[in-house]
Design an enzyme around this catalytic site. Sequence first.
Site, PDB file in Angstrom:
ATOM      1  N   HIS A   1      -4.281   6.848   5.837  1.00  0.00           N
ATOM      2  CA  HIS A   1      -2.844   6.185   6.464  1.00  0.00           C
ATOM      3  C   HIS A   1      -1.721   5.836   5.213  1.00  0.00           C
ATOM      4  O   HIS A   1      -0.782   6.147   5.321  1.00  0.00           O
ATOM      5  CB  HIS A   1      -2.630   4.614   7.472  1.00  0.00           C
ATOM      6  CG  HIS A   1      -1.860   3.825   7.472  1.00  0.00           C
ATOM      7  ND1 HIS A   1      -0.564   4.209   8.124  1.00  0.00           N
ATOM      8  CD2 HIS A   1      -2.016   3.033   6.930  1.00  0.00           C
ATOM      9  CE1 HIS A   1      -0.298   3.204   8.550  1.00  0.00           C
ATOM     10  NE2 HIS A   1      -0.398   2.080   7.484  1.00  0.00           N
TER      11      HIS A   1
ATOM     12  N   ASP B   1      26.201  19.083  -6.200  1.00  0.00           N
ATOM     13  CA  ASP B   1      24.906  19.863  -5.446  1.00  0.00           C
ATOM     14  C   ASP B   1      23.943  19.345  -6.879  1.00  0.00           C
ATOM     15  O   ASP B   1      25.076  18.598  -7.599  1.00  0.00           O
ATOM     16  CB  ASP B   1      25.359  20.949  -5.622  1.00  0.00           C
ATOM     17  CG  ASP B   1      23.814  21.220  -4.628  1.00  0.00           C
ATOM     18  OD1 ASP B   1      23.026  21.248  -5.060  1.00  0.00           O
ATOM     19  OD2 ASP B   1      23.868  22.201  -3.912  1.00  0.00           O
TER      20      ASP B   1
ATOM     21  N   TRP C   1      -7.079   4.332  -0.242  1.00  0.00           N
ATOM     22  CA  TRP C   1      -5.934   4.985  -0.563  1.00  0.00           C
ATOM     23  C   TRP C   1      -5.538   5.426  -2.547  1.00  0.00           C
ATOM     24  O   TRP C   1      -4.974   5.378  -3.268  1.00  0.00           O
ATOM     25  CB  TRP C   1      -4.505   4.419  -0.005  1.00  0.00           C
ATOM     26  CG  TRP C   1      -4.007   3.588  -0.925  1.00  0.00           C
ATOM     27  CD1 TRP C   1      -3.457   2.310  -0.408  1.00  0.00           C
ATOM     28  CD2 TRP C   1      -2.987   3.706  -2.048  1.00  0.00           C
ATOM     29  NE1 TRP C   1      -3.328   1.322  -1.375  1.00  0.00           N
ATOM     30  CE2 TRP C   1      -2.208   2.302  -2.285  1.00  0.00           C
ATOM     31  CE3 TRP C   1      -2.235   4.779  -2.547  1.00  0.00           C
ATOM     32  CZ2 TRP C   1      -1.049   2.160  -3.119  1.00  0.00           C
ATOM     33  CZ3 TRP C   1      -0.947   4.085  -3.270  1.00  0.00           C
ATOM     34  CH2 TRP C   1      -0.631   3.257  -3.542  1.00  0.00           C
TER      35      TRP C   1
ATOM     36  N   SER D   1       5.745  17.434  -7.289  1.00  0.00           N
ATOM     37  CA  SER D   1       6.950  17.676  -6.558  1.00  0.00           C
ATOM     38  C   SER D   1       8.025  16.130  -6.617  1.00  0.00           C
ATOM     39  O   SER D   1       9.155  16.198  -7.090  1.00  0.00           O
ATOM     40  CB  SER D   1       6.740  17.580  -4.859  1.00  0.00           C
ATOM     41  OG  SER D   1       7.817  17.322  -4.300  1.00  0.00           O
ATOM     42  N   SER D   2       7.366  15.136  -6.695  1.00  0.00           N
ATOM     43  CA  SER D   2       8.095  14.549  -7.484  1.00  0.00           C
ATOM     44  C   SER D   2       8.912  14.048  -8.935  1.00  0.00           C
ATOM     45  O   SER D   2      10.001  13.708  -8.810  1.00  0.00           O
ATOM     46  CB  SER D   2       7.334  12.704  -7.461  1.00  0.00           C
ATOM     47  OG  SER D   2       7.115  11.915  -6.316  1.00  0.00           O
TER      48      SER D   2
ATOM     49  N   HIS E   1       1.218   0.152  -9.915  1.00  0.00           N
ATOM     50  CA  HIS E   1       2.266  -1.447  -9.858  1.00  0.00           C
ATOM     51  C   HIS E   1       4.033  -0.730 -10.569  1.00  0.00           C
ATOM     52  O   HIS E   1       4.317  -1.126  -9.339  1.00  0.00           O
ATOM     53  CB  HIS E   1       2.023  -2.522 -10.386  1.00  0.00           C
ATOM     54  CG  HIS E   1       2.795  -3.498 -10.146  1.00  0.00           C
ATOM     55  ND1 HIS E   1       2.432  -3.718  -9.245  1.00  0.00           N
ATOM     56  CD2 HIS E   1       4.143  -3.786 -10.513  1.00  0.00           C
ATOM     57  CE1 HIS E   1       3.111  -4.768  -8.246  1.00  0.00           C
ATOM     58  NE2 HIS E   1       4.144  -4.812  -8.911  1.00  0.00           N
TER      59      HIS E   1
ATOM     60  N   GLU F   1       4.895   2.230  -9.249  1.00  0.00           N
ATOM     61  CA  GLU F   1       4.862   3.028  -7.527  1.00  0.00           C
ATOM     62  C   GLU F   1       5.869   1.687  -6.843  1.00  0.00           C
ATOM     63  O   GLU F   1       6.398   2.626  -6.247  1.00  0.00           O
ATOM     64  CB  GLU F   1       3.485   3.422  -7.428  1.00  0.00           C
ATOM     65  CG  GLU F   1       3.579   3.687  -6.078  1.00  0.00           C
ATOM     66  CD  GLU F   1       4.352   5.066  -5.586  1.00  0.00           C
ATOM     67  OE1 GLU F   1       4.723   6.010  -6.596  1.00  0.00           O
ATOM     68  OE2 GLU F   1       4.847   5.625  -4.303  1.00  0.00           O
TER      69      GLU F   1
ATOM     70  N   TYR G   1       7.450  -0.029  -6.349  1.00  0.00           N
ATOM     71  CA  TYR G   1       8.623  -0.460  -7.530  1.00  0.00           C
ATOM     72  C   TYR G   1       9.504   0.746  -6.926  1.00  0.00           C
ATOM     73  O   TYR G   1      10.720   0.690  -6.297  1.00  0.00           O
ATOM     74  CB  TYR G   1       9.326  -1.032  -9.046  1.00  0.00           C
ATOM     75  CG  TYR G   1       8.532  -2.105  -8.999  1.00  0.00           C
ATOM     76  CD1 TYR G   1       9.543  -3.473  -7.987  1.00  0.00           C
ATOM     77  CD2 TYR G   1       7.925  -2.787  -9.465  1.00  0.00           C
ATOM     78  CE1 TYR G   1       8.961  -4.672  -7.740  1.00  0.00           C
ATOM     79  CE2 TYR G   1       7.031  -3.926  -9.440  1.00  0.00           C
ATOM     80  CZ  TYR G   1       7.554  -4.902  -8.748  1.00  0.00           C
ATOM     81  OH  TYR G   1       7.099  -5.891  -8.626  1.00  0.00           O
TER      82      TYR G   1
ATOM     83  N   SER H   1      22.435  -2.440  -1.099  1.00  0.00           N
ATOM     84  CA  SER H   1      23.820  -3.026  -1.568  1.00  0.00           C
ATOM     85  C   SER H   1      24.367  -2.165  -1.052  1.00  0.00           C
ATOM     86  O   SER H   1      25.971  -2.760  -1.512  1.00  0.00           O
ATOM     87  CB  SER H   1      23.295  -2.291  -3.150  1.00  0.00           C
ATOM     88  OG  SER H   1      22.130  -3.368  -3.355  1.00  0.00           O
TER      89      SER H   1
ATOM     90  N   HIS I   1      -2.557  -7.403 -11.881  1.00  0.00           N
ATOM     91  CA  HIS I   1      -2.895  -8.919 -10.852  1.00  0.00           C
ATOM     92  C   HIS I   1      -3.214  -8.159  -9.628  1.00  0.00           C
ATOM     93  O   HIS I   1      -3.350  -8.840  -8.994  1.00  0.00           O
ATOM     94  CB  HIS I   1      -1.772  -8.724 -10.862  1.00  0.00           C
ATOM     95  CG  HIS I   1      -0.159  -7.841 -10.338  1.00  0.00           C
ATOM     96  ND1 HIS I   1       1.160  -7.977 -10.169  1.00  0.00           N
ATOM     97  CD2 HIS I   1      -0.631  -7.211  -9.125  1.00  0.00           C
ATOM     98  CE1 HIS I   1       1.719  -7.457  -9.391  1.00  0.00           C
ATOM     99  NE2 HIS I   1       0.815  -6.460  -8.987  1.00  0.00           N
ATOM    100  N   HIS I   2      -4.058  -6.548 -10.059  1.00  0.00           N
ATOM    101  CA  HIS I   2      -4.691  -5.784  -8.360  1.00  0.00           C
ATOM    102  C   HIS I   2      -6.144  -6.513  -9.178  1.00  0.00           C
ATOM    103  O   HIS I   2      -6.829  -5.449  -7.772  1.00  0.00           O
ATOM    104  CB  HIS I   2      -4.223  -4.765  -8.176  1.00  0.00           C
ATOM    105  CG  HIS I   2      -2.406  -4.089  -8.355  1.00  0.00           C
ATOM    106  ND1 HIS I   2      -2.367  -4.321  -6.926  1.00  0.00           N
ATOM    107  CD2 HIS I   2      -1.580  -4.475  -8.424  1.00  0.00           C
ATOM    108  CE1 HIS I   2      -1.156  -3.599  -6.893  1.00  0.00           C
ATOM    109  NE2 HIS I   2      -0.243  -3.791  -8.218  1.00  0.00           N
TER     110      HIS I   2
ATOM    111  N   THR J   1      14.376 -10.055  -8.721  1.00  0.00           N
ATOM    112  CA  THR J   1      14.212  -9.498  -7.714  1.00  0.00           C
ATOM    113  C   THR J   1      15.054 -10.935  -6.457  1.00  0.00           C
ATOM    114  O   THR J   1      15.789 -10.378  -5.837  1.00  0.00           O
ATOM    115  CB  THR J   1      13.517 -10.026  -6.761  1.00  0.00           C
ATOM    116  OG1 THR J   1      11.696  -9.179  -8.006  1.00  0.00           O
ATOM    117  CG2 THR J   1      12.973  -9.218  -5.969  1.00  0.00           C
TER     118      THR J   1
ATOM    119  N   LYS K   1      18.510 -10.342  -6.736  1.00  0.00           N
ATOM    120  CA  LYS K   1      19.302  -9.456  -5.827  1.00  0.00           C
ATOM    121  C   LYS K   1      19.593 -10.286  -4.718  1.00  0.00           C
ATOM    122  O   LYS K   1      20.743  -9.513  -4.165  1.00  0.00           O
ATOM    123  CB  LYS K   1      18.016  -8.340  -6.053  1.00  0.00           C
ATOM    124  CG  LYS K   1      18.370  -7.274  -6.970  1.00  0.00           C
ATOM    125  CD  LYS K   1      17.322  -6.133  -6.748  1.00  0.00           C
ATOM    126  CE  LYS K   1      17.551  -5.025  -7.742  1.00  0.00           C
ATOM    127  NZ  LYS K   1      18.963  -4.600  -7.727  1.00  0.00           N
TER     128      LYS K   1
ATOM    129  N   ARG L   1     -10.464  -6.830   5.009  1.00  0.00           N
ATOM    130  CA  ARG L   1      -9.281  -5.637   5.426  1.00  0.00           C
ATOM    131  C   ARG L   1     -10.117  -4.323   4.943  1.00  0.00           C
ATOM    132  O   ARG L   1     -11.488  -3.948   4.624  1.00  0.00           O
ATOM    133  CB  ARG L   1      -8.104  -5.029   4.187  1.00  0.00           C
ATOM    134  CG  ARG L   1      -8.660  -4.825   2.967  1.00  0.00           C
ATOM    135  CD  ARG L   1      -7.166  -4.673   1.903  1.00  0.00           C
ATOM    136  NE  ARG L   1      -6.769  -3.710   2.220  1.00  0.00           N
ATOM    137  CZ  ARG L   1      -6.187  -2.667   0.516  1.00  0.00           C
ATOM    138  NH1 ARG L   1      -5.797  -4.035  -0.495  1.00  0.00           N
ATOM    139  NH2 ARG L   1      -5.032  -2.212   0.746  1.00  0.00           N
TER     140      ARG L   1
END
Lengths: 189, 527
Positions: B78, B107, B143, B170-171, B254, B256, B258, B269, B303-304, B329, B332, B451
């Site tokens: 998932h 293009d 994951w 690809s990314s 991390h 990722e 963002y 925006s 921090h993870h 943040t 924003k 979890r």
Amino acid sequence: MSAHAADNRRLLVRLTISAVVMFAFGFALVPFYEKICEVTGINDLLKPDTAATNTQVDESRWVTVQFDSNVHDLPWRFRPQQAAVRVHPGELVHVAYEVANTRAYAVAGQAVPSYGPQLAGQYFRKLDCFCFSQQTLEAGETRTMPVVFVIDPGLPAEVNTITLSYTFFEVAGRRTSAAGRLPAGADST
Amino acid sequence: MSAVIPDHLHDHHHPAPGGLMRWITTTNHKDIGTMYLVFSFIMFLSGGVMALTIRAELFQPGLQVVQPEFFNQLTTMHGLVMVFGAIMPAFVGFANWQIPLMIGASDMAFARMNNWSFWLLPPAAMLLIGSFFVPGGATAAGWTLYAPLSVQMGMGMDLAIFAVHIMGISSIMGAINIVVTILNMRAPGMTMMKMPLFCWTWLITAYLLIAVMPVLAGAVTMILTDRHFGTSFFNAAGGGDPVMFQHIFWFFGHPEVYIMILPAFGIVSQIIPAFARKPLFGYASMVYATASIAILSFVVWAHHMFTTGMPVAGQLFFMYATMLIAVPTGVKVFNWVATMWRGALSFEPPMLWATGFIFVFTMGGFTGLICAIAPIDIQVQDTYYVVAHFHYVLVAGSLFALFAGAYYWLPKWTGVMPSETLGRLHFWCSIVFFNITFFPMHFLGLAGMPRRIPDYALQFADFNAMASVGAFGFGLSQLIFIAVAVRCARGIGQRATARPWDGAEGLEWTVPSPAPHHTFETAPVLR
């Protein structure tokens, strides 16, 4: 479009190089991480602890140290010579483990210590230990290996029993080395 | 319009293959954008089915629906499917459609590479989904693919590693394309600081992708060599260190986070000023805030990992650095609210989603701040509190912004206004069921429910039942969007004008709706 073609290509090359450099950077993090751990003294399982600065033996207290031994996928017989000892914190203690290679070929192994309770690990100062280096046993060889340790008198009062457990792992690639420290990822180089 | 679209392009197209080959060989940014969006929606539905299976199992204590081994595969897949298959490709789809239209380019810079970027994804998805059917099943390491578990699993893990490699390539190709397009292909007169904010956020995101996707590729390569080629990067027995995997993974992981939220900020925006009928408040500060978030994202990864036994000094550094991210943040969120302040607001579906985004995303942001505090994080680590937190920012953040953007630009893509009734229904069902699903998880987490576990203690039963009901409601609500999109694609509904939203600004609204196959063959000139 074609007006941009040359500029685009130049930028494409630069960005592709950046991506490749970042891929290499991922691998560069491995020795970097090792170095950080070494400099800051985190995670130094394979290094002797410095001798306790406070040599005062705390005669008022007894701590039971139990010894445990395990092998992980390794054809060795491995056991402590004594199941447990009662010691005073601050006292220099010598114990020994016996290990025997039951196979007909030489095998290299590395012992990794762990402590129960986990908290006790930081008060357990090993001055000499077979776990500081790889051990290579010839076919059928039997060896007696020492552990010399001091329990730091700072050990919290509620801890009365410490279990020292070793697990012997076969060294991947079966390479034998006299070097004491075993760098991470050594086999990839 | 004839200045924008040369007349000859209306009359005859290049001799292009029809049918399926058109889509396989296309180099047109609009076709590729559409394929990205369709692909990501399919992946979103498959990831959703996995989520609903998880929630069905957790509806009651005990094991009813699936076995624990399969449950672990589901939670892992998932996450992987939603992150790499749904959210990221969806944003790339938006970038493909919108960036050339917004900056007045004909293009993307590398049209053929663009085609490759997309067509790498379906094989990667097949590897990932197909891994359910190999002996041992799919990877069940979570994951994050933490070692040592990921070093030990069956061949499903190898398939996941290859899928991550392919999706990473690809990314990176997509990101390079976006950077080059934005930097080199802007219409004359469009300076960087006149660029729509969506392009700015994607430019910064693309740099993040180029910087961190290769690091993930390196990390999974190390797992692969540990598994099969005798190395010991993460294998303690060989002198490696499993905690090192977490450091390398989160160095990617991390930024990722963002990567998945900055383009969402960009979409919101664009939408808020259009429906407040006011220019965006603090454009320059938005750009700087986006850049600050991106830069800070590189120094907060640990921090993870507060519970891995870090020295206190390290915990404090990562705690304060993480809390610092709340400042840009906050800038924003403040700017969005200030844009709405005294605006002539109207709440068509895009604006509903964007407003909903601000509301729920901010809640997710606040729980993020709570998790950033090391002593609290040690308490809530690996509990449902964390699950609630990142679903508030990823579902209510990234996904809601994606829906906002879809409702906003569907008239441009299809030439048909999305049904307002269905759009409202979709939004209200989603936001209500979303909160029913994930709000109780905060309480579950604070009470200590871990979890990634298929069973739980009895005292958690009521909140879990509530979350499961909400999850099925949320999942079914997403089917409304299929109806909306299919109606638009088939031309059912009110025709859209070139500028269907009266407050919308930007070059994309100067071309007809639906946007013709070729736009801006000659670059528009900005005043």
